[in-house]
Design an enzyme around this catalytic site. Structure first.
Site, short mmCIF file in Angstrom:
data_model
loop_
_atom_site.label_atom_id
_atom_site.label_comp_id
_atom_site.label_asym_id
_atom_site.label_seq_id
_atom_site.Cartn_x
_atom_site.Cartn_y
_atom_site.Cartn_z
N LYS A 1 40.77 7.99 56.26
CA LYS A 1 40.78 7.59 57.83
C LYS A 1 42.29 7.37 58.26
CE LYS A 1 36.34 6.17 58.13
NZ LYS A 1 35.34 6.53 58.94
N ASP B 1 27.48 0.06 45.93
CA ASP B 1 27.42 1.28 46.92
C ASP B 1 28.66 1.12 47.80
OD1 ASP B 1 26.18 3.85 47.95
OD2 ASP B 1 25.79 2.44 49.72
N ARG C 1 21.25 26.62 44.02
CA ARG C 1 20.33 27.33 43.39
C ARG C 1 19.57 28.48 44.16
NH1 ARG C 1 17.41 22.58 40.75
NH2 ARG C 1 17.57 21.57 42.99
N HIS D 1 34.62 1.41 48.41
CA HIS D 1 35.41 1.51 49.88
C HIS D 1 35.98 0.03 50.00
CE1 HIS D 1 32.93 4.95 50.30
NE2 HIS D 1 31.91 4.52 50.49
N LYS E 1 31.33 10.31 45.36
CA LYS E 1 30.98 9.07 45.04
C LYS E 1 29.36 9.39 44.78
CE LYS E 1 29.10 5.99 48.37
NZ LYS E 1 29.10 4.83 49.28
N HIS F 1 36.15 8.47 51.03
CA HIS F 1 36.48 8.97 52.44
C HIS F 1 37.14 7.85 53.21
CE1 HIS F 1 32.27 7.46 53.34
NE2 HIS F 1 32.98 7.54 54.54
N GLU G 1 26.83 -1.89 59.02
CA GLU G 1 26.12 -0.60 59.62
C GLU G 1 24.68 -1.39 60.28
OE1 GLU G 1 26.22 2.67 56.53
OE2 GLU G 1 26.06 1.01 55.39
N1 LIG Z 1 25.18 12.87 52.06
C1 LIG Z 1 26.15 11.98 52.17
O1 LIG Z 1 26.50 11.59 53.36
C2 LIG Z 1 26.98 11.65 51.06
C3 LIG Z 1 27.81 10.63 51.17
C4 LIG Z 1 28.72 10.37 50.21
C5 LIG Z 1 28.37 10.74 49.06
N2 LIG Z 1 27.58 11.74 48.78
C6 LIG Z 1 27.35 12.39 47.41
O2 LIG Z 1 27.48 13.97 47.43
C7 LIG Z 1 26.56 14.61 46.77
C8 LIG Z 1 25.70 15.57 47.36
O3 LIG Z 1 25.10 14.68 48.48
P1 LIG Z 1 24.04 15.51 49.44
O4 LIG Z 1 23.50 14.36 50.31
O5 LIG Z 1 24.57 16.66 50.05
O6 LIG Z 1 22.84 15.94 48.42
P2 LIG Z 1 21.49 16.87 48.58
O7 LIG Z 1 21.49 17.08 50.04
O8 LIG Z 1 20.61 16.50 47.79
O9 LIG Z 1 22.15 18.51 48.27
C9 LIG Z 1 22.44 18.72 46.58
C10 LIG Z 1 22.89 20.13 46.62
O10 LIG Z 1 22.76 20.35 45.18
C11 LIG Z 1 22.44 21.55 45.15
N3 LIG Z 1 22.08 21.58 43.68
C12 LIG Z 1 20.90 20.69 43.37
N4 LIG Z 1 20.78 21.06 41.95
C13 LIG Z 1 21.54 22.05 41.51
C14 LIG Z 1 21.82 22.88 40.35
N5 LIG Z 1 21.00 22.58 39.34
N6 LIG Z 1 22.66 24.05 40.51
C15 LIG Z 1 23.55 24.05 41.55
N7 LIG Z 1 23.19 23.38 42.74
C16 LIG Z 1 22.12 22.39 42.61
C17 LIG Z 1 21.26 21.77 46.06
O11 LIG Z 1 20.80 22.88 46.46
P3 LIG Z 1 19.68 23.52 45.48
O12 LIG Z 1 18.60 22.59 45.50
O13 LIG Z 1 19.11 24.95 46.14
O14 LIG Z 1 20.19 24.06 44.35
C18 LIG Z 1 22.10 21.27 47.37
O15 LIG Z 1 22.64 22.16 47.77
C19 LIG Z 1 26.08 13.24 45.87
O16 LIG Z 1 26.77 13.26 44.60
C20 LIG Z 1 26.21 12.37 46.68
O17 LIG Z 1 25.89 10.93 46.06
C21 LIG Z 1 26.65 12.10 49.75
#
Ligand SMILES: NC(=O)c1ccc[n+]([C@@H]2O[C@H](COP(=O)([O-])OP(=O)(O)OC[C@H]3O[C@@H](n4cnc5c(N)ncnc54)[C@H](OP(=O)(O)O)[C@@H]3O)[C@@H](O)[C@H]2O)c1
Length: 484
Positions: free
Chosen positions: A182, A235, A51, A240, A148, A178, A216
């Site tokens: 591996k 989780d 956004r 996994h 996920k 993921h 972990e």
């Molecule tokens: N981080 C990890 O290690 C990890 C591991 C496994 C799975 N996941 C999964 O991956 C996904 C992303 O996780 P994350 O940790 O990267 O989350 P995050 O850091 O909160 O990032 C969310 C992203 O979505 C964007 N966003 C939020 N609302 C939006 C909207 N209405 N329209 C367009 N973009 C929007 C945000 O940018 P803006 O706010 O600028 O829009 C930001 O770029 C989730 O489903 C999470 O469960 C993450």
């Protein structure tokens, strides 16, 4: 010696959530590594979408910072970085509104592979799918990648599958786990099905039990509030650990193709018996000298969510009847380890005297650290001391066996993203697999919720509650020491 890098076709990859944590830590550094290795062609383009209002130039600066933060210095080749950044664009878009969608439509190039990575909260998956369809951005061959958690229970997973299915065929949907990307996990299939040696022994007659551990050292920290609604079962186990169990327990597929492999995994999940209450141990970490307790991390003093779980599973089929699978996973444990241990039975009759030191073979498949496998075999202890037996490992640590290059094998995310571009779904979960996993998980959770059962406390830096050790001791078995 690592296999030759074969470039993928040119593509447009849109990362929704391109400014988020996952994109910065995993997706973008992974893509850079594939680019630097020559796997991503020059015509490819990566479009970040979120956004925030910013120009492509601003976004490139953010990507540059992320690469500097998450790539080791040895990988940050300036020329390659500049060439990679030149392939990056940005579009400000709102998944839930109208803003930015026509800009994205203009940016997409016809005739190339199209992939859309949904790296945003799952609540937005439906909005994204709907708008990609409505604005005619995604063609019939386009692929979507979803992260996920895929649902919170069977009902929500079914709803999510149905929502995505309104706009995309199953062949277009890549549900990422993921763990399946591996190197060792794929090697497990190579070892099982590429050798004559193991498969004849791979059954209840010769395997005593299987252990799967994912430990972990970190706590739930900053994501405590989110984690508290989930817990280790949802989780980690439902996805996994269940996937790892499937790869160990499945029948040989007729071909190494996506549906043949996933059909066999699905049969394993469907063969899982319900878990008896006495065969599950749930735990919550206590406070340490410098660390908060789980409940403080989760900011929920009455929380009954588990940060640790150990359980004994039975796969009810001819191959595995009588061979239990023990699973355990937890946070704030002694060390960071993901491994599978296949413990064979002792030889049916020993020709050696009782105290010679003979024991059973063990195959250990390590996902981290030091990805690799080792197999213990019994040999004679060298020297003149008579027939004394010892166990020695046949070590297949990739870095040692295959040279330095092998230590640099692609990370799971980068491998899986390349599979998306190639259109290969083998290492992604199919919708029915995810639903079957929830169908098994839901009643287990419902049973402990009905009993209002509280998890047992365990010391941070330990191997979990004492009861998890007892779970195996009472069967005359023991867990492999974490970090041994
Ligand atoms: N981080 C990890 O290690 C990890 C591991 C496994 C799975 N996941 C999964 O991956 C996904 C992303 O996780 P994350 O940790 O990267 O989350 P995050 O850091 O909160 O990032 C969310 C992203 O979505 C964007 N966003 C939020 N609302 C939006 C909207 N209405 N329209 C367009 N973009 C929007 C945000 O940018 P803006 O706010 O600028 O829009 C930001 O770029 C989730 O489903 C999470 O469960 C993450």
């Amino acid at each position: 010696m690592v296999s030759r890098v074969i470039p993928v076709e040119a593509f447009d990859l849109v990362i929704f959530g391109g400014t988020g944590d996952l994109a910065r830590r995993k997706i973008l550094p992974g893509l850079f590594r594939r680019f630097k290795d020559g796997q991503i062609p020059d015509e490819a383009r990566i479009i970040g979408a979120a956004r925030s209002d910013m120009t492509s130039e601003d976004y490139r600066a953010q990507v540059f910072d992320a690469l500097n933060e998450f790539l080791p210095i040895s990988k940050r080749d300036q020329k390659a970085l500049d060439a990679f950044l030149a392939r990056i664009d940005y579009v400000g878009i709102d998944a839930t509104g109208t803003h930015g969608w026509s800009d994205l439509a203009r940016l997409m190039r016809p005739g190339l592979v199209q992939a859309f990575y949904f790296s945003v909260a799952p609540a937005l998956f439906g909005d994204l799918a709907k708008r990609l369809h409505k604005h005619k951005i995604a063609g019939p061959e386009a692929r979507i990648v979803v992260e996920k958690p895929f649902g919170h229970d069977l009902t929500s997973a079914r709803d999510l599958n149905a929502t995505l299915a309104r706009h995309f065929d199953e062949q277009q949907i890549y549900r990422i786990d993921h763990y399946l990307g591996k190197e060792t996990v794929q090697n497990l299939m190579a070892v099982r099905f590429g050798n004559l040696l193991f498969e004849p022994l791979w059954r209840n007659q010769y395997i005593d039990h299987v252990q799967i551990t994912v430990a972990e050292t970190v706590g739930v920290g900053g994501r405590g509030a989110y984690y508290d609604k989930s817990g280790a079962m949802r989780d980690m186990v439902q996805n996994h650990l269940m996937q790892l169990l499937c790869l160990i327990a499945m029948e040989p597929p007729a071909r190494f193709d996506p549906d043949a492999v996933r059909d066999e995994k699905l049969k394993v999940i469907r063969a899982l018996e319900p878990v008896e209450p006495g065969e599950v141990v749930r735990g919550q970490y206590k406070a340490g000298a410098e660390t908060l307790s789980y409940r403080d991390d989760a900011e929920n003093p009455a929380s009954r969510t588990e940060s640790f779980i150990a359980m004994k599973l039975h796969v009810a089929n001819w191959r595995w009847n009588g061979t239990p699978f023990y699973l355990r996973t937890g946070k704030r444990m002694k060390s960071r380890v993901s491994e599978i241990v296949v413990r064979f039975k002792e030889p049916p009759h020993s020709i050696f005297e009782e105290d010679t030191g003979q024991s059973a073979n063990e195959l250990t498949i390590r996902l981290q650290p030091n990805e690799g496998m080792d197999l213990t075999v019994t040999i004679k202890e060298p020297g003149p001391g008579g027939m004394r037996l010892i166990d020695v490992p046949l070590d297949m640590t990739f870095a040692e066996a295959l040279g330095e290059e092998a230590a640099d094998v692609p990370d799971a995310y980068e491998r899986l993203i390349m599979d998306v571009i190639r259109g290969n779904q083998t290492l992604f979960m199919r919708g029915d697999e995810v639903e079957a996993a929830w169908a098994w998980t839901d009643p287990v959770i419902a049973a402990w919720e009905a009993r209002e059962e509280k998890p047992m406390g365990y010391e941070p830096g330990s191997t979990g509650p004492e009861e998890a050790l007892i779970l195996m001791h009472k069967d005359g078995r023991r867990w492999r020491e974490i970090g041994s």
